[in-house]
Design a protein around this motif. Structure first.
Motif, short mmCIF file in Angstrom:
data_model
loop_
_atom_site.label_atom_id
_atom_site.label_comp_id
_atom_site.label_asym_id
_atom_site.label_seq_id
_atom_site.Cartn_x
_atom_site.Cartn_y
_atom_site.Cartn_z
N LEU A 57 -27.35 -0.46 24.59
CA LEU A 57 -25.97 -0.80 24.23
C LEU A 57 -25.64 -0.25 22.50
CD1 LEU A 57 -24.02 -2.12 25.23
CD2 LEU A 57 -25.02 -4.66 24.37
N ILE A 58 -24.15 0.16 23.13
CA ILE A 58 -23.62 0.97 21.60
C ILE A 58 -22.64 0.16 21.55
CG2 ILE A 58 -22.89 2.52 20.20
CD1 ILE A 58 -24.39 4.84 22.13
N SER A 59 -23.27 -0.88 20.43
CA SER A 59 -22.31 -2.03 20.50
C SER A 59 -20.96 -2.04 19.92
CB SER A 59 -23.34 -2.72 19.67
OG SER A 59 -23.35 -4.37 20.46
N THR A 60 -19.23 -2.98 20.12
CA THR A 60 -18.25 -1.83 19.53
C THR A 60 -18.11 -3.56 19.18
OG1 THR A 60 -18.14 -0.91 21.08
CG2 THR A 60 -15.95 -1.38 20.53
N SER A 156 -15.61 5.54 14.27
CA SER A 156 -15.63 4.11 14.51
C SER A 156 -14.77 3.32 13.25
CB SER A 156 -17.06 4.02 13.67
OG SER A 156 -17.90 2.41 14.58
N ILE A 157 -14.27 2.16 14.03
CA ILE A 157 -13.51 0.99 13.45
C ILE A 157 -14.62 0.17 13.50
CG2 ILE A 157 -11.59 -0.06 13.50
CD1 ILE A 157 -10.76 2.47 15.40
N LYS A 158 -14.94 -0.59 12.51
CA LYS A 158 -15.24 -1.75 11.91
C LYS A 158 -14.02 -2.87 11.76
CE LYS A 158 -19.11 -3.97 9.57
NZ LYS A 158 -19.92 -3.61 8.48
N THR A 159 -13.91 -4.07 12.05
CA THR A 159 -13.32 -4.81 11.28
C THR A 159 -13.67 -5.69 9.85
OG1 THR A 159 -14.12 -6.50 13.35
CG2 THR A 159 -11.92 -5.50 13.36
N ILE A 160 -12.85 -6.20 8.97
CA ILE A 160 -13.41 -6.76 7.99
C ILE A 160 -11.90 -7.58 7.95
CG2 ILE A 160 -13.46 -6.97 5.53
CD1 ILE A 160 -14.19 -4.52 5.78
N ARG A 161 -12.54 -9.13 7.64
CA ARG A 161 -11.62 -10.47 7.58
C ARG A 161 -11.08 -9.70 6.59
NH1 ARG A 161 -9.26 -12.77 11.65
NH2 ARG A 161 -8.51 -14.54 11.75
N ASN A 162 -8.71 -10.33 6.55
CA ASN A 162 -8.12 -9.60 5.47
C ASN A 162 -6.70 -11.36 5.37
OD1 ASN A 162 -7.34 -8.39 3.52
ND2 ASN A 162 -5.29 -8.44 5.38
N TYR A 163 -7.07 -11.51 4.53
CA TYR A 163 -6.23 -12.61 3.66
C TYR A 163 -5.52 -12.05 3.27
CZ TYR A 163 -10.71 -14.89 5.51
OH TYR A 163 -11.68 -15.01 6.82
N PRO A 164 -4.06 -11.03 3.70
CA PRO A 164 -2.64 -11.22 3.04
C PRO A 164 -2.64 -11.81 1.62
CG PRO A 164 -2.05 -11.63 5.06
CD PRO A 164 -4.06 -11.87 4.81
N TYR A 165 -2.58 -13.56 1.73
CA TYR A 165 -1.98 -13.96 0.55
C TYR A 165 -2.72 -14.79 -0.41
CZ TYR A 165 2.40 -13.94 3.07
OH TYR A 165 3.35 -13.71 3.92
N LYS A 166 -4.25 -14.11 -0.05
CA LYS A 166 -5.36 -13.57 -1.26
C LYS A 166 -5.84 -15.40 -1.04
CE LYS A 166 -4.67 -9.50 -3.55
NZ LYS A 166 -4.53 -9.51 -5.21
N THR A 167 -5.50 -16.29 -1.92
CA THR A 167 -6.04 -17.52 -2.29
C THR A 167 -5.01 -18.58 -1.77
OG1 THR A 167 -3.87 -17.78 -4.32
CG2 THR A 167 -6.39 -16.65 -4.89
N GLY A 191 -24.12 -14.97 22.85
CA GLY A 191 -23.24 -13.27 22.48
C GLY A 191 -23.35 -12.51 20.94
N TYR A 192 -23.85 -13.37 20.30
CA TYR A 192 -23.65 -13.35 18.61
C TYR A 192 -24.73 -12.26 18.57
CZ TYR A 192 -19.96 -17.11 17.61
OH TYR A 192 -19.38 -17.83 17.55
N LYS A 193 -24.05 -11.54 17.09
CA LYS A 193 -25.21 -10.02 16.98
C LYS A 193 -26.21 -10.17 15.64
CE LYS A 193 -23.81 -7.92 21.11
NZ LYS A 193 -24.62 -8.04 21.76
N LEU A 194 -27.01 -9.97 15.46
CA LEU A 194 -27.54 -9.59 13.89
C LEU A 194 -26.54 -9.22 12.55
CD1 LEU A 194 -29.92 -11.63 12.55
CD2 LEU A 194 -30.72 -9.17 12.88
N ASN A 195 -26.54 -10.55 11.90
CA ASN A 195 -24.54 -9.98 10.85
C ASN A 195 -23.44 -10.20 11.38
OD1 ASN A 195 -26.76 -9.22 9.09
ND2 ASN A 195 -27.13 -7.30 9.88
N ASP A 196 -23.62 -10.64 12.31
CA ASP A 196 -22.32 -10.57 12.93
C ASP A 196 -21.55 -11.41 11.90
OD1 ASP A 196 -19.93 -11.01 14.51
OD2 ASP A 196 -20.34 -11.47 16.78
N GLU A 214 -14.91 -11.10 22.23
CA GLU A 214 -16.96 -10.63 22.59
C GLU A 214 -16.88 -9.40 21.99
OE1 GLU A 214 -16.53 -11.33 26.48
OE2 GLU A 214 -15.47 -13.85 26.19
N TRP A 215 -18.27 -9.06 21.95
CA TRP A 215 -18.68 -7.92 21.61
C TRP A 215 -18.22 -7.02 23.05
CZ3 TRP A 215 -20.88 -5.23 17.81
CH2 TRP A 215 -20.68 -6.22 16.51
N GLY A 216 -17.91 -5.69 22.79
CA GLY A 216 -17.93 -5.19 23.45
C GLY A 216 -19.15 -4.03 23.74
N GLY A 217 -19.25 -3.06 24.06
CA GLY A 217 -19.63 -1.58 23.68
C GLY A 217 -20.20 -0.46 24.76
#
Length: 596
Positions: A57-60, A156-167, A191-196, A214-217
């Motif tokens: 499985l190549i995870s997404t 490949s697109i990896k998502t990173i959590r983003n907080y526009p108003y910072k603090t 359904g979690y992956k390592l480093n999820d 949910e993960w796909g792939g």
């Protein structure tokens, strides 16, 4: 005769075929049992093992849902991190050489470094090899322009959590972190992956299942040597659901702003009718985007986790000495007990002695003979000493419980919440939390301190908000909440009607109105036009841990049919509630009134 002797001498020769038959039959039965075990009883287990050897499985990664304010403004979303990857199973060695040269020129990168990444990936039998990481938008566009001649390569697109108003609202929103190896053993079943990523605090933690997705792939088949044979299909990842909060970003921003010049403190803005939180701020705060960094500088890490200021600590849900904002509890205890009915008038004095200590009036003079409403208006200490001493510790404790003190508020982010302390005679008998039972008795000095919210009373700003909301809304204890998801549930449930005489609550409410009209809170109206009538209470509290005084101010507006309640708390900020906490509430009222 010879034959007979011979047979008697070697009797086992006649039995050899039988022994051979028995051994053969036994062996056959063992093989049959083993086959039955493998093919029938343990079929699914071995099929799964076979599939795991045959299928990869190549995870997404899924995209976490957004966190929004009540008007749909984004408080947390996901930022895309772009990487150029190659799937070597789709690319011949000859094609790779051409691709390597093209990529090197296109992105101005050494072909040797590309080759190393490619070779390492093949060596590790990876079916997806990252060639370039964290691409800029213009680099992504360059690839897209040449995508048709680079088959087998993709972004490949990896998502990173983003907080526009910072603090902003950091303690409310919370943060995410990768799961640990020990957690993976349990969470992999979900359904979690390592480093999820998983929510660690705040809304990110509480509503993890709602937000995470949910993960796909792509499922691919490989042969016995691990070589790709074919694709078995692609399952798209499932995006997490958005979550709309009760927070009003306009009010949240001003709440953060008014705390900036304070050493520490908290602001809570709440709808007293249903407990919907419009703003919750705590100072010091922290940048939520710190947790989205792959590399975390040691200096930033220490400033967050090892700072004596404790920026991760949510002061809106932590317990402090409340001082005079507690006097409503003592007042209701006096009224409910019947010992000090509504028409009670008491002489206030420069000080009153309890035990070995003379407890002073805050103006060192007294205010003459006054009743409940004026006692709240001028925040008399000696009036409430007499009420508290007259009704006793347990009457005050019982009323405080009805108003929601010494208990969790019910807010979703309860992992950050402190239940506080309200003393009782039983608490004293049991050792006060630190001594031996029976050796720490209740003393006269305790009741004087308790009557005005000192030392044996510690409460949280959110508990103060609930208690004052019950006075503002006519006697209903509400459950503070941050998510609109909870709105319908709480609306469908009846608010908790508290067992306190409505006439007594109204008397206290009248006193709170006088505080703002002509008492210690009169300056709330300064510089504000067209503001509906406000009721409130100032408070100055000695810090039981030995620091400087705390400043408090609580108010609700309109005084009748209230729509907004504010708790302003400035930690270790000497000078009084009317000097430091009240101006913070006034700025919030301005913004609320203008927007309204």
């Amino acid at each position: 005769m010879k034959n007979s002797n011979f047979n008697n001498k070697f009797p086992s020769f006649n039995r050899q075929p039988l022994v051979f038959y028995l051994i053969t039959t036994f062996t056959f039965l063992l093989i049959l049992i083993r086959l039955i075990f493998l093919q029938l009883l343990n079929h699914e287990t071995y099929k799964k093992m076979s599939d795991e050897n045959r299928i990869r499985l190549i995870s997404t990664q899924p995209i976490r849902g957004r966190i929004l304010d009540k008007n749909g403004l984004i408080l947390a979303d996901s930022r895309f991190k772009y990487s150029l990857i190659i799937k070597p199973q789709y690319v011949s060695k000859k094609a790779w050489q051409q691709y390597k040269s093209k990529i090197s020129k296109l992105f101005n990168i050494s072909s040797d470094s590309l080759q190393k990444k490619y070779s390492d990936g093949l060596k590790n039998k990876n079916f997806s090899i990252t060639l370039l990481d964290d691409l800029k938008v213009d680099q992504v566009i360059k690839f897209k322009e040449n995508e048709n001649i680079l088959n087998g390569l993709e972004i490949s697109i990896k998502t990173i959590r983003n907080y526009p108003y910072k603090t902003v609202a950091s303690h409310v929103i919370g943060y995410t972190q990768p799961i640990t190896d020990s957690e993976f053993n349990i969470l992999s079943k979900k359904g979690y992956k390592l480093n999820d990523l998983i929510g660690r605090t705040g809304i990110e933690f509480v509503y993890e299942d709602h937000i995470r997705g949910e993960w796909g792939g792509e499922m691919i088949e490989v042969n016995s040597s691990g070589t790709f044979t074919k694709s078995l299909g692609i399952k798209p990842s499932k995006q997490g659901k958005d979550l709309e909060l009760t927070i009003d970003l306009n009010l949240q921003l001003i709440a953060e702003e008014v705390l900036k010049d304070k050493n520490g403190g908290a602001i809570i803005v709440m709808d007293p009718r249903d407990g919907a939180i419009r703003a919750m701020a705590s100072k010091p705060t922290f940048d939520l985007n710190f947790f989205s960094k792959e590399f975390k500088p040691e200096k930033e890490y220490n400033a967050l986790f090892n700072s004596p200021a404790k920026p991760l600590f949510n002061r809106a849900l932590n317990a402090y000495d409340p001082g005079s904002v507690w006097k409503i509890v003592t007042a209701i205890a006096g009224l409910e007990s019947g010992k000090f009915p509504p028409e009670t008038s008491l002489e206030t004095k420069p000080c009153i002695t309890y035990g070995s200590q003379c407890f002073r009036e805050h103006n060192d003079l007294g205010f003459g003979t006054i009743g409940y409403e004026d006692a709240l208006r001028v925040s008399s200490n000696t009036f409430f000493y007499q009420i508290g001493y007259g009704v006793g510790v347990d009457e005050i404790y019982n009323v405080s419980k009805k108003l929601g003190f010494a208990a969790l508020s019910g807010i979703e982010i309860s992992e950050q919440e402190n239940v506080g302390l309200v003393a009782s005679s039983q608490w004293a008998k049991k050792g006060r939390g630190w001594g031996e039972p029976g050796r720490t008795p209740w003393v006269p000095e305790d009741i004087a301190s308790m009557s005005i919210g000192q030392f044996v009373v510690q409460v949280t700003p959110i508990q103060i908000a609930r208690a004052y909301a019950a006075i503002a809304n006519g006697g209903y204890l509400v459950t503070p909440h941050l998510s609109k998801k909870e709105d319908q549930l709480l609306i469908n449930q009846k608010r908790i009607k508290i067992d306190i005489d409505p006439n007594n609550l109204q008397l206290v409410k009248n006193g709170l109105r006088k505080v703002v009209e002509s008492g210690t809170g009169v300056s709330i109206n300064y510089g504000v036009s067209n503001l509906p009538p406000v009721s409130g209470k100032t408070g100055t509290a000695e810090d039981g841990e030995g620091g400087s005084d705390h400043a408090w101010f609580v108010c609700f507006t309109p005084s009748d049919k209230s729509e907004l309640l504010i708790v302003a708390f400035a930690q270790n900020t000497p000078g009084g509630g009317s000097v430091h906490a009240l101006p913070m509430a006034r700025e919030i009222l301005k913004v609320w009134n203008e927007n309204k």
